[in-house]
Design a protein around this motif. Structure first.
Motif, mmCIF file in Angstrom:
data_model
loop_
_atom_site.group_PDB
_atom_site.id
_atom_site.type_symbol
_atom_site.label_atom_id
_atom_site.label_comp_id
_atom_site.label_asym_id
_atom_site.label_seq_id
_atom_site.Cartn_x
_atom_site.Cartn_y
_atom_site.Cartn_z
ATOM 1 N N ALA A 31 5.826 -3.316 -7.344
ATOM 2 C CA ALA A 31 6.985 -4.224 -6.673
ATOM 3 C C ALA A 31 8.058 -3.523 -5.982
ATOM 4 O O ALA A 31 8.771 -2.636 -5.517
ATOM 5 C CB ALA A 31 7.230 -5.465 -6.383
ATOM 6 N N LEU A 32 8.250 -3.151 -7.582
ATOM 7 C CA LEU A 32 9.656 -2.149 -8.081
ATOM 8 C C LEU A 32 9.935 -0.688 -6.890
ATOM 9 O O LEU A 32 10.365 0.065 -6.971
ATOM 10 C CB LEU A 32 10.503 -2.253 -9.364
ATOM 11 N N ILE A 33 8.608 -0.049 -7.361
ATOM 12 C CA ILE A 33 8.152 0.972 -7.278
ATOM 13 C C ILE A 33 7.756 1.460 -6.053
ATOM 14 O O ILE A 33 8.279 1.848 -4.664
ATOM 15 C CB ILE A 33 6.590 1.615 -8.192
ATOM 16 N N VAL A 34 7.793 0.591 -4.992
ATOM 17 C CA VAL A 34 7.916 0.474 -3.401
ATOM 18 C C VAL A 34 8.470 0.125 -3.193
ATOM 19 O O VAL A 34 9.104 1.023 -2.304
ATOM 20 C CB VAL A 34 6.342 -1.040 -2.870
ATOM 21 N N ALA A 35 10.269 -0.750 -3.616
ATOM 22 C CA ALA A 35 10.946 -0.695 -3.047
ATOM 23 C C ALA A 35 11.722 0.202 -3.162
ATOM 24 O O ALA A 35 12.827 1.206 -2.278
ATOM 25 C CB ALA A 35 11.825 -2.336 -3.924
ATOM 26 N N GLY A 36 11.155 1.086 -4.804
ATOM 27 C CA GLY A 36 12.182 2.521 -4.125
ATOM 28 C C GLY A 36 11.983 3.224 -3.144
ATOM 29 O O GLY A 36 12.714 4.233 -2.769
ATOM 30 N N GLY A 37 10.918 3.446 -2.911
ATOM 31 C CA GLY A 37 10.064 4.089 -1.762
ATOM 32 C C GLY A 37 10.849 3.324 -0.246
ATOM 33 O O GLY A 37 11.002 4.336 0.287
ATOM 34 N N ILE A 38 10.752 2.268 -0.127
ATOM 35 C CA ILE A 38 11.284 1.898 1.481
ATOM 36 C C ILE A 38 12.685 1.761 0.800
ATOM 37 O O ILE A 38 13.429 3.178 2.276
ATOM 38 C CB ILE A 38 11.272 0.018 1.062
ATOM 39 N N TYR A 39 13.425 2.169 -0.229
ATOM 40 C CA TYR A 39 14.899 2.336 0.056
ATOM 41 C C TYR A 39 15.337 3.691 0.299
ATOM 42 O O TYR A 39 16.661 4.009 1.342
ATOM 43 C CB TYR A 39 15.671 2.208 -1.644
ATOM 44 N N THR A 40 14.690 4.905 -0.142
ATOM 45 C CA THR A 40 14.960 6.764 0.537
ATOM 46 C C THR A 40 14.376 6.733 1.244
ATOM 47 O O THR A 40 14.419 7.170 2.095
ATOM 48 C CB THR A 40 13.811 7.697 -0.797
ATOM 49 N N PHE A 41 13.321 5.939 2.176
ATOM 50 C CA PHE A 41 13.015 5.980 3.607
ATOM 51 C C PHE A 41 14.539 4.917 4.612
ATOM 52 O O PHE A 41 14.780 6.047 5.571
ATOM 53 C CB PHE A 41 11.826 4.860 3.762
ATOM 54 N N ALA A 42 15.076 4.039 4.154
ATOM 55 C CA ALA A 42 15.628 3.941 4.158
ATOM 56 C C ALA A 42 17.128 4.437 4.975
ATOM 57 O O ALA A 42 17.857 4.782 5.801
ATOM 58 C CB ALA A 42 16.458 2.676 4.035
ATOM 59 N N VAL A 43 17.496 5.339 3.513
ATOM 60 C CA VAL A 43 18.435 6.232 3.695
ATOM 61 C C VAL A 43 18.417 7.474 4.332
ATOM 62 O O VAL A 43 19.385 8.420 4.848
ATOM 63 C CB VAL A 43 18.920 6.076 1.920
ATOM 64 N N GLY A 44 16.670 7.920 4.061
ATOM 65 C CA GLY A 44 16.491 9.053 4.974
ATOM 66 C C GLY A 44 16.271 8.875 6.443
ATOM 67 O O GLY A 44 17.409 8.197 7.407
ATOM 68 N N PRO A 45 14.794 8.755 7.148
ATOM 69 C CA PRO A 45 14.366 8.499 7.897
ATOM 70 C C PRO A 45 14.957 7.673 8.383
ATOM 71 O O PRO A 45 15.073 6.980 10.128
ATOM 72 C CB PRO A 45 13.275 8.925 7.846
ATOM 73 N N GLY A 46 15.046 6.323 7.986
ATOM 74 C CA GLY A 46 15.026 5.284 8.705
ATOM 75 C C GLY A 46 15.961 4.498 8.796
ATOM 76 O O GLY A 46 16.661 3.356 8.677
ATOM 77 N N VAL A 61 15.814 -3.588 -3.586
ATOM 78 C CA VAL A 61 15.765 -2.831 -5.148
ATOM 79 C C VAL A 61 16.443 -3.543 -6.071
ATOM 80 O O VAL A 61 16.144 -3.758 -6.795
ATOM 81 C CB VAL A 61 16.535 -1.470 -5.325
ATOM 82 N N PHE A 62 17.657 -4.322 -5.239
ATOM 83 C CA PHE A 62 18.072 -5.420 -6.627
ATOM 84 C C PHE A 62 17.119 -6.467 -7.132
ATOM 85 O O PHE A 62 17.410 -6.882 -8.342
ATOM 86 C CB PHE A 62 19.645 -5.646 -5.502
#
Length: 267
Positions: A31-46, A61-62
């Motif tokens: 779940a933490l790995i997925v959250a890390g992916g969501i974060y980089t997506f959110a600060v980039g294309p997201g 992530v927190f």
């Protein structure tokens, strides 16, 4: 209460605890790995979704990270004590403390280069000076005595933050072990042990973190600029940090066993 720290024993127990906690925390690790992916997506294309996307992703992530830490600490301490709200409170208190100290250190390190450049007489610095001129002047100054002062100041600033991290190492483990929010009350427990804890942290914190950063840097051009690439970049980056996270938690628990064993008594 034992107060002598054997670095090999400390490191060995830390990694033994880390291996033992890997299986119980596997679901939250994913779940933490997925959250890390969501974060980089959110600060980039997201980020096109809305201005709040990065903040929401950081919150995710927190929250997942707190749950991961709780499960890991419980597995390492072999206890069911502790709760996520107290652990979150302790973590937030640490973030605020580091932000407060880091702001002073950072402000000093921001103004110091300008002071040294003016003192060296290499270039006239003012608000109109182009950044590339300032950067070139700094690079030119580094081999000089003024550059040595700047480097030593940066090292000292990093050392202050590293020392704080070592002295506050036991907070998360102690908070879970006691079921109470412990922050600066653990400061005295590590008194006189910062050097040995630091040497242990070289193997449990710094080495795995450095490897993760280097590998992630080497993969920086693999993912591309797509939404999927942004997600994979963060997910893989977080996965690479798992040994650092487990080893760090392990060192905290191993140190707690030695420095305050009555707190680490399992139920």
């Amino acid at each position: 209460m034992t107060r002598k720290l054997s670095i090999p024993d400390l490191v060995a127990e830390a990694w033994s605890l880390a291996l033992g906690a890997a299986r119980p925390s596997l679901v939250l690790m994913l779940a933490l790995i997925v959250a890390g992916g969501i974060y980089t997506f959110a600060v980039g294309p997201g980020s096109a979704i809305g201005d709040a996307a990065p903040a929401i992703a950081a919150l995710v992530v927190f929250v997942v990270g707190i749950e991961f830490s709780l499960v890991v600490y419980r597995a390492m301490l072999e206890t069911r004590t502790g709760d996520r709200l107290r652990l979150a409170h302790a973590n937030l208190a640490i973030y605020v403390a580091f932000l407060f100290v880091g702001a002073f250190v950072g402000f000093f390190l921001l103004i110091l280069p300008g002071i040294l450049l003016k003192a060296s007489g290499r270039v006239e610095i003012d608000a109109e000076t182009p950044p590339d001129v300032v950067q070139a002047a700094l690079i030119d100054m580094l081999p000089t005595a003024y550059g040595a002062v700047l480097i030593l100041a940066c090292v000292a600033g990093a050392a202050v933050l590293f020392y704080m991290a070592l002295r506050l190492l036991l907070i998360g483990a102690a908070t879970v072990a006691t079921g109470q929010t412990l922050v600066f009350r653990t400061w005295s427990w590590t008194k006189g042990h910062a050097l040995r804890l630091g040497l242990g942290a070289l193997v449990t914190h710094i080495l795995p973190f450095a490897v993760a950063v280097l590998v992630n840097w080497g993969l920086r051009n693999v993912w591309g600029d797509s939404a999927l690439g942004a997600f994979l970049s963060g997910a893989v980056g977080m996965a690479l940090l798992v040994p650092f996270l487990l080893g760090g938690h392990g060192l905290a628990v191993a140190a707690l066993h030695r420095l305050h064993p009555e707190t680490a008594t399992t139920e």
